[in-house]
Design an enzyme around this catalytic site. Structure first.
Site, PDB file in Angstrom:
ATOM      1  N   ASP A   1       0.832  -1.199   0.069  1.00 33.07           N
ATOM      2  CA  ASP A   1       0.170  -0.062   0.207  1.00 33.07           C
ATOM      3  C   ASP A   1       0.743   1.296  -0.132  1.00 33.07           C
ATOM      4  O   ASP A   1       0.398   2.218  -0.567  1.00 33.07           O
ATOM      5  CB  ASP A   1      -0.867   0.186   1.262  1.00 33.07           C
ATOM      6  CG  ASP A   1      -2.042  -0.867   0.957  1.00 33.07           C
ATOM      7  OD1 ASP A   1      -2.393  -1.535  -0.071  1.00 33.07           O
ATOM      8  OD2 ASP A   1      -3.026  -0.819   1.839  1.00 33.07           O
TER       9      ASP A   1
ATOM     10  N   ARG B   1       2.525   6.211  -3.222  1.00 38.78           N
ATOM     11  CA  ARG B   1       3.468   6.796  -3.961  1.00 38.78           C
ATOM     12  C   ARG B   1       2.950   6.983  -5.413  1.00 38.78           C
ATOM     13  O   ARG B   1       2.775   8.173  -6.094  1.00 38.78           O
ATOM     14  CB  ARG B   1       4.691   6.241  -3.950  1.00 38.78           C
ATOM     15  CG  ARG B   1       5.420   6.335  -2.643  1.00 38.78           C
ATOM     16  CD  ARG B   1       6.836   5.699  -2.986  1.00 38.78           C
ATOM     17  NE  ARG B   1       7.269   5.026  -1.653  1.00 38.78           N
ATOM     18  CZ  ARG B   1       8.220   4.104  -1.443  1.00 38.78           C
ATOM     19  NH1 ARG B   1       8.890   3.454  -2.544  1.00 38.78           N
ATOM     20  NH2 ARG B   1       8.617   3.711  -0.239  1.00 38.78           N
TER      21      ARG B   1
ATOM     22  N   ASP C   1      -4.615   9.955   4.176  1.00 39.09           N
ATOM     23  CA  ASP C   1      -5.199  11.127   5.417  1.00 39.09           C
ATOM     24  C   ASP C   1      -4.215  12.116   5.402  1.00 39.09           C
ATOM     25  O   ASP C   1      -3.043  12.095   4.672  1.00 39.09           O
ATOM     26  CB  ASP C   1      -5.174  10.163   6.742  1.00 39.09           C
ATOM     27  CG  ASP C   1      -3.872   9.552   6.748  1.00 39.09           C
ATOM     28  OD1 ASP C   1      -2.655   9.955   6.380  1.00 39.09           O
ATOM     29  OD2 ASP C   1      -3.899   8.069   7.260  1.00 39.09           O
TER      30      ASP C   1
ATOM     31  N   ASP D   1      -1.946  13.199  20.801  1.00 33.35           N
ATOM     32  CA  ASP D   1      -0.700  12.963  20.281  1.00 33.35           C
ATOM     33  C   ASP D   1      -0.872  13.504  18.739  1.00 33.35           C
ATOM     34  O   ASP D   1       0.245  13.782  18.289  1.00 33.35           O
ATOM     35  CB  ASP D   1      -0.408  11.222  20.301  1.00 33.35           C
ATOM     36  CG  ASP D   1      -0.033  11.035  21.721  1.00 33.35           C
ATOM     37  OD1 ASP D   1       0.343  11.922  22.438  1.00 33.35           O
ATOM     38  OD2 ASP D   1       0.190   9.905  21.812  1.00 33.35           O
TER      39      ASP D   1
ATOM     40  N   ALA E   1      -4.915   9.277  20.832  1.00 33.69           N
ATOM     41  CA  ALA E   1      -4.596   9.584  22.332  1.00 33.69           C
ATOM     42  C   ALA E   1      -5.139  10.851  22.941  1.00 33.69           C
ATOM     43  O   ALA E   1      -4.236  11.549  23.499  1.00 33.69           O
ATOM     44  CB  ALA E   1      -3.175   9.263  22.612  1.00 33.69           C
TER      45      ALA E   1
ATOM     46  N   GLN F   1       3.930  11.177   4.599  1.00 24.91           N
ATOM     47  CA  GLN F   1       5.004  12.079   4.306  1.00 24.91           C
ATOM     48  C   GLN F   1       5.014  13.207   5.028  1.00 24.91           C
ATOM     49  O   GLN F   1       3.891  14.067   4.969  1.00 24.91           O
ATOM     50  CB  GLN F   1       5.005  12.210   2.834  1.00 24.91           C
ATOM     51  CG  GLN F   1       5.002  10.896   1.938  1.00 24.91           C
ATOM     52  CD  GLN F   1       6.264  10.078   2.186  1.00 24.91           C
ATOM     53  OE1 GLN F   1       7.420  10.832   2.193  1.00 24.91           O
ATOM     54  NE2 GLN F   1       6.302   8.761   2.226  1.00 24.91           N
TER      55      GLN F   1
END
Length: 357
Positions: free
Chosen positions: A68, A73, A176, A205, A240, A275
């Site tokens: 994936d 990419r 995302d 987080d 979190a 990324q």
């Protein structure tokens, strides 16, 4: 469809992917189709999608050989030029790739002979209060374990500008967009806005916006819902959070989701499909919304998403349910669907080769 040039994105660390790459090149030579390897780490640096596609001769089909991550990419490249993308499955827990390596030649034949379906997947794009970049003094820390960074996103010159609306960035996300803490000892404090209205201020987080495609990636690991890739919507999931309300919220496709880094927060990293693309300071904001274009993914037939979900997530049946015996199949059935069910997307009956939505 007429395929004039193929762009190859190969996971060079997997021997099976390298071998499949040779098969693709042989197929292209046999059919007099141009074929170019797209090296996303050329000369030790990362390049923008536009630069990579230009260097590859602007292929009309991008073939990814890997898992994936490799598909993501390739999707980033294909979305730049509205090219088709075909994912060859060489991963471990993949939801995005389409065909096994053994069937790559047959898949290319199917594309050439137009025996395929084109699946349109929702993409995300964004605006920000400022251009995204990683400060030079932070690059070594941010790059640790991640490999070379992509260049800072460009501004989309074709979009209108305005101080209140920020700058439109030339980014696309299939999975995302994530705002996350920089260091382990300090969370990010972020105001979260849905459709222009404050939902809540979070200390967490990370906070992320996922597409339905990306709902089975980071969002799922953080406790978010599984959403059919056929659906349209934006999935907001906190990671979190230090608050009682820790649930995901699914927004309509025309309801943007924005994050503003609060005054007493630490800096925040912005990652797009895994990324790192920039750093936000207190007071900075980003707005994430559905992109006007869709990714065009090659499918050789209807995708059994829920069967793949059961298989890849290794779902097991409740012992109490098994005490009643095996579950009887509901579909496929052998008779044609009634008229009031004919519009539904259901598996074909045994031996039925008719394609359904």
């Amino acid at each position: 469809m007429t395929v004039n040039r193929v762009g190859l994105v190969v996971h060079g660390g997997r021997a099976q992917a390298v071998a499949a790459g040779r098969t693709v090149r042989e197929w292209c030579a046999e059919h007099e189709v141009g074929c170019t390897d797209i090296d996303v780490w050329q000369e030790g640096e990362r390049h923008s999608s536009r630069e990579e596609m230009d260097a590859a001769g602007d292929p009309d089909l991008v073939v990814t050989l890997g898992g994936d991550g490799t598909f993501l990419r390739g999707a980033r490249l294909a979305a730049q030029s509205d090219a088709l993308v075909l994912g060859v499955d060489l991963g471990r827990v993949g939801f995005l790739t389409e065909v096994p390596a053994s069937a790559v030649r047959a898949a290319l034949d199917a594309v050439r002979e137009e025996r395929i379906e084109v699946e349109h997947r929702m993409l995300l794009t964004m605006r920000a209060s400022c251009r995204l970049e990683v400060p030079e003094h932070m690059e070594s820390m941010v790059r640790y374990g991640r490999g070379p960074l992509l260049p800072a996103p460009r501004v989309r010159a074709e979009c209108e500008t305005g101080n209140d609306w920020g700058v439109a960035l030339n980014v696309t996300a299939l999975n995302d967009v994530v705002v996350e803490k920089v260091t382990r000892d300090r969370q990010v404090s972020v105001g979260v806005y849905l459709a222009g209205r404050l939902l809540a201020s979070y200390s967490a987080d990370a906070l992320l916006v996922a597409t339905p495609t990306g709902s089975t990636a980071y969002s799922f690991a953080a406790g978010g819902p599984v959403v059919s890739p056929r659906a349209e919507g934006l999935v907001f999931t906190p990671v979190a959070p230090h608050m009682v309300f820790n649930r995901s919220v699914v927004a309509a496709p025309d309801e943007p989701i924005a994050f503003r880094v609060l005054e007493r927060s630490g800096q925040a990293l912005v990652s797009i499909d895994g990324q790192v693309r920039g750093v936000l300071n207190p007071g900075d904001w980003i707005g994430v919304y559905a992109a006007p274009r869709r990714l065009r993914a090659v499918r050789l037939g209807p995708m059994d998403f829920y069967g793949r979900l059961r298989e890849r997530m290794n779902l097991t049946d409740a012992p109490a349910a098994l005490a009643d015996g095996d579950a009887a199949p509901l579909w496929p059935v052998t008779s044609p669907p009634p008229g009031d069910l004919a519009h539904l997307a259901l598996p074909a009956a045994p031996g039925d080769t008719t394609r359904r939505p």
